[in-house]
Design an enzyme around this catalytic site. Structure first.
Site, PDB file in Angstrom:
ATOM      1  N   SER A 150     -10.440  -0.446   7.128  1.00  0.00           N
ATOM      2  CA  SER A 150      -9.799  -0.306   5.783  1.00  0.00           C
ATOM      3  C   SER A 150      -9.050  -1.366   5.175  1.00  0.00           C
ATOM      4  O   SER A 150      -8.565  -1.511   3.866  1.00  0.00           O
ATOM      5  CB  SER A 150      -8.824   0.913   5.712  1.00  0.00           C
ATOM      6  OG  SER A 150      -9.527   2.299   5.771  1.00  0.00           O
TER       7      SER A 150
ATOM      8  N   SER B  15      -9.924   1.983   2.592  1.00  0.00           N
ATOM      9  CA  SER B  15      -8.912   2.574   1.670  1.00  0.00           C
ATOM     10  C   SER B  15      -7.781   1.761   1.192  1.00  0.00           C
ATOM     11  O   SER B  15      -7.336   2.018   0.231  1.00  0.00           O
ATOM     12  CB  SER B  15      -8.161   3.815   2.435  1.00  0.00           C
ATOM     13  OG  SER B  15      -7.277   3.108   3.596  1.00  0.00           O
TER      14      SER B  15
ATOM     15  N   LYS C 198       0.824  -1.382  -0.144  1.00  0.00           N
ATOM     16  CA  LYS C 198      -0.068  -0.117   0.002  1.00  0.00           C
ATOM     17  C   LYS C 198       1.015   1.219   0.086  1.00  0.00           C
ATOM     18  O   LYS C 198       1.961   1.532   0.658  1.00  0.00           O
ATOM     19  CB  LYS C 198      -0.856   0.093   1.380  1.00  0.00           C
ATOM     20  CG  LYS C 198      -2.092   0.856   1.261  1.00  0.00           C
ATOM     21  CD  LYS C 198      -3.062   0.973   2.224  1.00  0.00           C
ATOM     22  CE  LYS C 198      -3.850   2.028   2.362  1.00  0.00           C
ATOM     23  NZ  LYS C 198      -5.050   1.743   3.463  1.00  0.00           N
TER      24      LYS C 198
END
Length: 484
Positions: free
Chosen positions: A178, A154, A79
Site C-alpha cells: 500500500s 491504500s 495518512k
C-alpha cells in the site's frame, strides 16, 4: 518551479541562510492544495491554523544555527490511519468520522522532534483495505497524471499529495503493497521498511503482523532522510525491533560495483504488461552500467502469495476491527439490545470492502476452518519467507516490477474483488516475508508512470537505497511531473 519541488537539502540550506522562511513553505503548500486538491481529492482534512501558527514560531529560529534537522519546516501529509493528537483521525471511515485521538502515534512524535509540519490528514482506502483508493468514505482519490485513473491504494492520498506537489513528503502505510503500489502508479518514491523498523504505536491496525509505516517522497535521498527520522526501537510497540538505525544517506554512493541482483522469473509472467516488463529490463541494463550484475532466479511459492495474504490479513482484520462496536468510541446506531447496537452500527458505518474482509477473516478463523485455512496460510507464509532467505544467501537485492500494470481507470476493477486483489501480486510476497522494499519511477507507458521495485534483506534498507539511488541518478524519470 515551486519551492516545494526542491530537494530537502536545498530547502535546508536556504532556511539556514534566511533566503526562505517556514511560513513561505507552508504558504506554498496550502496554495497548491487549494489549486489542485479539488481535482485529486487527496486531503480529508487540513491542519491549516495549527500549521501556520507553528511556522510563525519556527521562523524565529532562522539564522540562529540551531536548525539541525533536514526535515525542519518541511510540509508533510499524514495518512489518516496514523493518530494525531487533537486532529481528526478517521481511517477514511464514517465509523470514525468525528474521532480525535488523545495521543500522537510514535512517528508523529518523532516528526515533531524533527520539526516538520503536519499540513493535514490524507485520504486512503477505508481502514487501509484496498488497492485503488476507491474505498474511502470521503470520495475517490484521483491520479495526478490522469484524474480518470486511480492513484493506487491504500496510501493513494499519500502518493498523490507528493506527485501533485502539495507537500514535500508524506507518510503512508504498507500492509501488502500500500506504499509501493501508489508510488508506482503516481511516479514517486515509496519505501516499505523492514517489519519492526518503524514503530506501529498509534497506527490504527489492519493486519498487525504486516502493517508498516513508511515515507513517500520525490527522490531516494529525501526518502532516506524521512526513514532516518521515524525509525528506531519503541518500548510502546512490542513488535518494534531493538536494532541500530544506520545513517541511510551514507549508502547513496551511486556505485554498485560488486552488487549481485536477483531477478525473479515469476515477476515477469503473462500477467505483467509488456511495456512494464520492457521498462524494468531497461532499468536492469542501467544498473549493469553502474557496476551491478544480475541473474534470473525463481521464487517458487510466489503463486500462493495472494491467497495466503488475504487469508492472513483478513483474519487479523476481523480481530482488530472488532473494537469498532459503537460503544467505546466512534459513531453509534442506538438500539435497546446490545447485539443489535453492534450489528446496526457496523452495518451502517463500515464500507463494503471492510465488511467483505471482516467476513472472510471471521470465516477463516472459525471452528472447523482454522486448521484448513488460517493455519495452512501461516505455513505457506513461512515457505515464502524461506524462498527469499535462500536468495539473499547469494544476492544483495531482488529487483522487478512494482505492479503488473500502470494505473487503471477508476471503476474498472471495483466490482471484481479478485481481479483487484491480483494488483498486489508483486508486492504481497515482500510483506509476508517482512522485508524492506522500495518503488522508484523507471519509465512510462502511455503517459503513466512505471515502478521499479528493489527488495532487500531484513534490516538492509541501506542496500535498497543504494541500488535505487544509483538507478535514479542515472535517469531522469523522477524529475518528470504531472501537469495539473
Amino acid at each position: 518551479m515551486s519551492i516545494l519541488d526542491q530537494r530537502f537539502a536545498q530547502i535546508h540550506e536556504q532556511l539556514h541562510k534566511k533566503e526562505l522562511s517556514v511560513s513561505d513553505l507552508v504558504d506554498a503548500s496550502y496554495k497548491r492544495i487549494h489549486e489542485v486538491d479539488g481535482t485529486i481529492n487527496a486531503f480529508i482534512h487540513l491542519n491549516e491554523e495549527g500549521a501556520r501558527s507553528q511556522a510563525k514560531k519556527m521562523d524565529d529560529h532562522l539564522g540562529k544555527n540551531d536548525i539541525t534537522s533536514v526535515l525542519f519546516g518541511l510540509p508533510a501529509g499524514i495518512k489518516d490511519n496514523i493518530s494525531t493528537k487533537g486532529l481528526r483521525t478517521t481511517c477514511a471511515s464514517k465509523i470514525l468520522d468525528r474521532f480525535e485521538p488523545l495521543y500522537n502515534a510514535t512517528v508523529m512524535n518523532k516528526l515533531e522532534t524533527e520539526q516538520s509540519i503536519n499540513i493535514g490528514k490524507v485520504n486512503m482506502d477505508e481502514f487501509a483495505m484496498g488497492s485503488s483508493n476507491e474505498n474511502s468514505a470521503y470520495g475517490v482519490v484521483r491520479n495526478p497524471w490522469d484524474p480518470d485513473r486511480v492513484p493506487g491504494g491504500s496510501s493513494g492520498g499519500s502518493a498523490a499529495t507528493v506527485a501533485a506537489g502539495e507537500v514535500m513528503f508524506s507518510l503512508g502505510t504498507d500492509t501488502g503493497g500500500s506504499i509501493r503500489e501508489p508510488a508506482a502508479f503516481c511516479g514517486c518514491v515509496g519505501l516499505k521498511p523492514t517489519y519492526g523498523r518503524v514503530s506501529r504505536f498509534g497506527l490504527v491496525a489492519f493486519a498487525s503482523s504486516l502493517d508498516q509505516i513508511g515515507p513517500l517522497t520525490r527522490t531516494v535521498e529525501d526518502n532516506a532522510h524521512v526513514l532516518q527520522a521515524i525509525s528506531g526501537h519503541d518500548p510502546m510497540d512490542s513488535t518494534s525491533a531493538g536494532v541500530d538505525v544506520p545513517t541511510f544517506v551514507d549508502a547513496l554512493t551511486g556505485d554498485l560495483r560488486g552488487k549481485k541482483i536477483a531477478v525473479p522469473q515469476e515477476y515477469f509472467n503473462e500477467g505483467v504488461d509488456i511495456e512494464v516488463r520492457n521498462s524494468v529490463r531497461e532499468a536492469l541494463a542501467v544498473l549493469e552500467k553502474q557496476g551491478a550484475t544480475w541473474e534470473e532466479v525463481s521464487l517458487p511459492h510466489t503463486k500462493y502469495a495472494i491467497a495466503t495474504y488475504y487469508l492472513l490479513a483478513s483474519s487479523e482484520a476481523s480481530a482488530n476491527l472488532s473494537r469498532f462496536d459503537g460503544i467505546r468510541y466512534g459513531e453509534r446506531v442506538e438500539d435497546e439490545r446490545l447485539i443489535e447496537t453492534y450489528m446496526k452500527t457496523r452495518s451502517k458505518y463500515f464500507g463494503n470492502e471492510v465488511k467483505r474482509r471482516v467476513m472472510l477473516g471471521t470465516f477463516a478463523l472459525s471452528s472447523g476452518y482454522y486448521d484448513a485455512l488460517y493455519k495452512k496460510a501461516q505455513k505457506v507464509r513461512t515457505l515464502i519467507k524461506q524462498d527469499f532467505d535462500e536468495i539473499f544467501l547469494k544476492y544483495d537485492a531482488v529487483v522487478g516490477p512494482t505492479t503488473p500494470t500502470t494505473a487503471f481507470k477508476i471503476g474498472d476493477k471495483i466490482d471484481d474483488p479478485l481481479t483487484m486483489y491480483m494488483t498486489d501480486i508483486l508486492t504481497v510476497p515482500v510483506s509476508l516475508a517482512g522485508l524492506p522494499a522500495i518503488s522508484v519511477p523507471c519509465g512510462f507507458s502511455e503517459g503513466m508512470p512505471v515502478g521499479l521495485q528493489v527488495i532487500g534483506n531484513h534490516f538492509d534498507e541501506k542496500t535498497v537505497y543504494q541500488v535505487a539511488h544509483a538507478f535514479e541518478q542515472a535517469t531522469d524519470y523522477h524529475k518528470q511531473k504531472p501537469e495539473l
